[in-house]
Write a protein that holds these residues in place. Sequence first.
Motif, PDB file in Angstrom:
ATOM      1  N   GLY A 106      -7.857   3.010  -0.210  1.00 26.23           N
ATOM      2  CA  GLY A 106      -7.272   1.866   0.465  1.00 26.23           C
ATOM      3  C   GLY A 106      -8.315   1.044   1.194  1.00 26.23           C
ATOM      4  O   GLY A 106      -7.994   0.059   1.831  1.00 26.23           O
ATOM      5  N   LEU A 164     -12.226  -9.239  -3.562  1.00 25.32           N
ATOM      6  CA  LEU A 164     -12.086  -7.970  -2.854  1.00 25.32           C
ATOM      7  C   LEU A 164     -11.656  -6.906  -3.847  1.00 25.32           C
ATOM      8  O   LEU A 164     -10.685  -7.091  -4.580  1.00 25.32           O
ATOM      9  CB  LEU A 164     -11.008  -8.080  -1.768  1.00 25.32           C
ATOM     10  CG  LEU A 164     -11.256  -9.047  -0.621  1.00 25.32           C
ATOM     11  CD1 LEU A 164      -9.976  -9.244   0.180  1.00 25.32           C
ATOM     12  CD2 LEU A 164     -12.359  -8.498   0.279  1.00 25.32           C
ATOM     13  N   LYS A 211       0.854  -1.182   0.000  1.00 28.57           N
ATOM     14  CA  LYS A 211       0.000   0.000   0.000  1.00 28.57           C
ATOM     15  C   LYS A 211       0.891   1.233   0.000  1.00 28.57           C
ATOM     16  O   LYS A 211       1.896   1.295   0.721  1.00 28.57           O
ATOM     17  CB  LYS A 211      -0.890  -0.013   1.249  1.00 28.57           C
ATOM     18  CG  LYS A 211      -1.959   1.073   1.269  1.00 28.57           C
ATOM     19  CD  LYS A 211      -2.869   0.883   2.489  1.00 28.57           C
ATOM     20  CE  LYS A 211      -3.901   1.987   2.604  1.00 28.57           C
ATOM     21  NZ  LYS A 211      -4.799   1.742   3.743  1.00 28.57           N
ATOM     22  N   LEU A 257       1.782  -5.753   2.449  1.00 29.97           N
ATOM     23  CA  LEU A 257       0.583  -6.299   3.099  1.00 29.97           C
ATOM     24  C   LEU A 257       0.454  -7.785   2.825  1.00 29.97           C
ATOM     25  O   LEU A 257       0.887  -8.280   1.779  1.00 29.97           O
ATOM     26  CB  LEU A 257      -0.673  -5.613   2.534  1.00 29.97           C
ATOM     27  CG  LEU A 257      -0.769  -4.093   2.603  1.00 29.97           C
ATOM     28  CD1 LEU A 257      -2.048  -3.629   1.896  1.00 29.97           C
ATOM     29  CD2 LEU A 257      -0.767  -3.617   4.040  1.00 29.97           C
ATOM     30  N   ASN A 314      -4.791 -10.405   3.491  1.00 32.14           N
ATOM     31  CA  ASN A 314      -5.923  -9.894   4.246  1.00 32.14           C
ATOM     32  C   ASN A 314      -5.773  -8.408   4.551  1.00 32.14           C
ATOM     33  O   ASN A 314      -6.540  -7.845   5.327  1.00 32.14           O
ATOM     34  CB  ASN A 314      -6.081 -10.690   5.547  1.00 32.14           C
ATOM     35  CG  ASN A 314      -6.430 -12.139   5.263  1.00 32.14           C
ATOM     36  OD1 ASN A 314      -7.352 -12.417   4.515  1.00 32.14           O
ATOM     37  ND2 ASN A 314      -5.661 -13.059   5.834  1.00 32.14           N
ATOM     38  N   GLY A 315      -4.745  -7.799   3.965  1.00 31.95           N
ATOM     39  CA  GLY A 315      -4.581  -6.369   4.118  1.00 31.95           C
ATOM     40  C   GLY A 315      -3.847  -5.948   5.378  1.00 31.95           C
ATOM     41  O   GLY A 315      -3.794  -4.766   5.712  1.00 31.95           O
ATOM     42  N   ARG A 316      -3.250  -6.914   6.073  1.00 25.83           N
ATOM     43  CA  ARG A 316      -2.487  -6.577   7.276  1.00 25.83           C
ATOM     44  C   ARG A 316      -1.028  -6.297   6.911  1.00 25.83           C
ATOM     45  O   ARG A 316      -0.461  -6.959   6.029  1.00 25.83           O
ATOM     46  CB  ARG A 316      -2.546  -7.739   8.274  1.00 25.83           C
ATOM     47  CG  ARG A 316      -3.900  -7.924   8.907  1.00 25.83           C
ATOM     48  CD  ARG A 316      -3.848  -9.043   9.929  1.00 25.83           C
ATOM     49  NE  ARG A 316      -3.543 -10.312   9.290  1.00 25.83           N
ATOM     50  CZ  ARG A 316      -4.400 -11.343   9.203  1.00 25.83           C
ATOM     51  NH1 ARG A 316      -5.602 -11.249   9.730  1.00 25.83           N
ATOM     52  NH2 ARG A 316      -4.045 -12.446   8.601  1.00 25.83           N
ATOM     53  N   GLU A 322     -11.620  -1.496   1.430  1.00 26.34           N
ATOM     54  CA  GLU A 322     -11.912  -2.729   0.717  1.00 26.34           C
ATOM     55  C   GLU A 322     -13.415  -2.859   0.541  1.00 26.34           C
ATOM     56  O   GLU A 322     -14.184  -2.578   1.452  1.00 26.34           O
ATOM     57  CB  GLU A 322     -11.381  -3.939   1.492  1.00 26.34           C
ATOM     58  CG  GLU A 322      -9.866  -3.980   1.503  1.00 26.34           C
ATOM     59  CD  GLU A 322      -9.315  -4.929   2.543  1.00 26.34           C
ATOM     60  OE1 GLU A 322     -10.073  -5.782   3.018  1.00 26.34           O
ATOM     61  OE2 GLU A 322      -8.132  -4.810   2.874  1.00 26.34           O
ATOM     62  N   HIS A 332      -3.414   0.323  -3.560  1.00 34.80           N
ATOM     63  CA  HIS A 332      -2.735  -0.955  -3.424  1.00 34.80           C
ATOM     64  C   HIS A 332      -1.963  -1.223  -4.701  1.00 34.80           C
ATOM     65  O   HIS A 332      -2.489  -1.055  -5.803  1.00 34.80           O
ATOM     66  CB  HIS A 332      -3.751  -2.070  -3.175  1.00 34.80           C
ATOM     67  CG  HIS A 332      -4.347  -2.020  -1.808  1.00 34.80           C
ATOM     68  ND1 HIS A 332      -5.266  -1.067  -1.440  1.00 34.80           N
ATOM     69  CD2 HIS A 332      -4.131  -2.785  -0.700  1.00 34.80           C
ATOM     70  CE1 HIS A 332      -5.612  -1.260  -0.170  1.00 34.80           C
ATOM     71  NE2 HIS A 332      -4.948  -2.287   0.302  1.00 34.80           N
ATOM     72  N   PHE A 366     -10.345  -2.976  -4.367  1.00 32.24           N
ATOM     73  CA  PHE A 366      -9.677  -1.928  -3.607  1.00 32.24           C
ATOM     74  C   PHE A 366     -10.026  -0.577  -4.217  1.00 32.24           C
ATOM     75  O   PHE A 366      -9.889  -0.378  -5.417  1.00 32.24           O
ATOM     76  CB  PHE A 366      -8.160  -2.114  -3.656  1.00 32.24           C
ATOM     77  CG  PHE A 366      -7.698  -3.375  -3.005  1.00 32.24           C
ATOM     78  CD1 PHE A 366      -8.050  -3.684  -1.700  1.00 32.24           C
ATOM     79  CD2 PHE A 366      -6.879  -4.263  -3.694  1.00 32.24           C
ATOM     80  CE1 PHE A 366      -7.611  -4.851  -1.098  1.00 32.24           C
ATOM     81  CE2 PHE A 366      -6.431  -5.420  -3.093  1.00 32.24           C
ATOM     82  CZ  PHE A 366      -6.801  -5.719  -1.791  1.00 32.24           C
TER      83      PHE A 366
END
Lengths: 103, 103, 103, 103, 103
Positions: free
Chosen positions: D98, D92, D5, D30, D33-35, D100, D54, D94
């Motif tokens: 940022g 998902l 990101k 990331l 799961n976007g973590r 979701e 992203h 984006f």
Amino acid sequence: MVLGKVMGSVWATHKEAGMDQLKLLLIQPLDFNGRAQGSTMIAADRIGAGIGEHVIVSRGNPARMLFDGRNVPIDAIVVGIVDGIELGDVKLSFDTEGGEEHD
Amino acid sequence: MVLGKVMGSVWATHKEAGMDQLKLLLIQPLDFNGRAQGSTMIAADRIGAGIGEHVIVSRGNPARMLFDGRNVPIDAIVVGIVDGIELGDVKLSFDTEGGEEHD
Amino acid sequence: MVLGKVMGSVWATHKEAGMDQLKLLLIQPLDFNGRAQGSTMIAADRIGAGIGEHVIVSRGNPARMLFDGRNVPIDAIVVGIVDGIELGDVKLSFDTEGGEEHD
Amino acid sequence: MVLGKVMGSVWATHKEAGMDQLKLLLIQPLDFNGRAQGSTMIAADRIGAGIGEHVIVSRGNPARMLFDGRNVPIDAIVVGIVDGIELGDVKLSFDTEGGEEHD
Amino acid sequence: MVLGKVMGSVWATHKEAGMDQLKLLLIQPLDFNGRAQGSTMIAADRIGAGIGEHVIVSRGNPARMLFDGRNVPIDAIVVGIVDGIELGDVKLSFDTEGGEEHD
């Protein structure tokens, strides 16, 4: 590339071919909030980065490619001295003591 | 590059093409305070680094490029034997036993 | 390079160009005391390393360079089968079962 | 490549040869799961990625190869702006902030 | 190379030169017991790997070398779809749902 801070330098009189007259700096990689992140590294420097300055370090082949016609066996080089970063709406300027100032 | 300490050596009689007559050293990477940092590695050495000495190790293509005209399938090589480092205002000299002396 | 132990092998019938007739081994990287260190990897092998043997694995371009004239898309290869290591004054020999014997 | 990101940008007036007129972005890698996952990095960008977007970042030589005839000492570049990912049966999307959205 | 499992795919309409018509997969690296290991990655795929399949991913230059005459700025590619692995005396077959069967 990685953001890092120049912590010092290293000297070595006994070196491989192509390592002469290279300035080698000790670099502490940082995250974007200025916290230490990951392993320390040694990078060559041709642009005059000084202790306490924030720099951009490039690793791998690019480090070597800058020395046309010479075989320089390095794997990391300082490619920029950071004036500041912009994180979202926040601008951070870096002075040479490594402190941070908000614009 | 990484700062490391020579911990020993490895020998192998059955090797790939191009690996003959290479000295292979066991290296423990160190941070700038001399503490172990990251995974141990094996690096080729042509400059005579000895056990207990502090060295600079370069990884990737540079390791191979030093052997003109030979196909040497290594990915790490000792490019310097460290005399000392300067961290901020502090100078540290390294002797061959790996101890540290302040100048 | 990294010190590793051959844990097994992997087979794949559906492969990219250049991957035919390559033996691919499962490697567990080890530190110099024989403890697992870092992520497991897959390496090509042309020198006949067997399960339980200690090997030296080289990563990156060197792995590919050994195959002159062929485009072999590998990024790791076994470059030596380790007979033993010398850590300071201690010599360790490795047998093919992966056990360690003091000389 | 890594999913990341765009967190911001970095500016530097004092640079190595070949670094002029490059946009350099701050990237947070990331997981799917976007973590946040792994160390932050700096990547060049030629396709106009904006803060909060992203992106896919490619590292190593590919970053440099895109600049034919120029010696650009970078080791990471944005190669795509991600519209969305499909994880198993879940799609998902984006948006540029940022966030979701599920399709 | 690394053992990994295909978790999904990523799509991007705005891309760098050379990224057109590439299938990009989301890969979770695994250890030899099938447990998640290390950071997730994105790899190109030309051999038709599907979601849930176990694959071998090669990183770095090899990924790019497969595209003769094209400048494809990728750093990871699927080089094999795994049928099974042999760990010591144990053989594990992988089906396309990612489950494991003992032979």
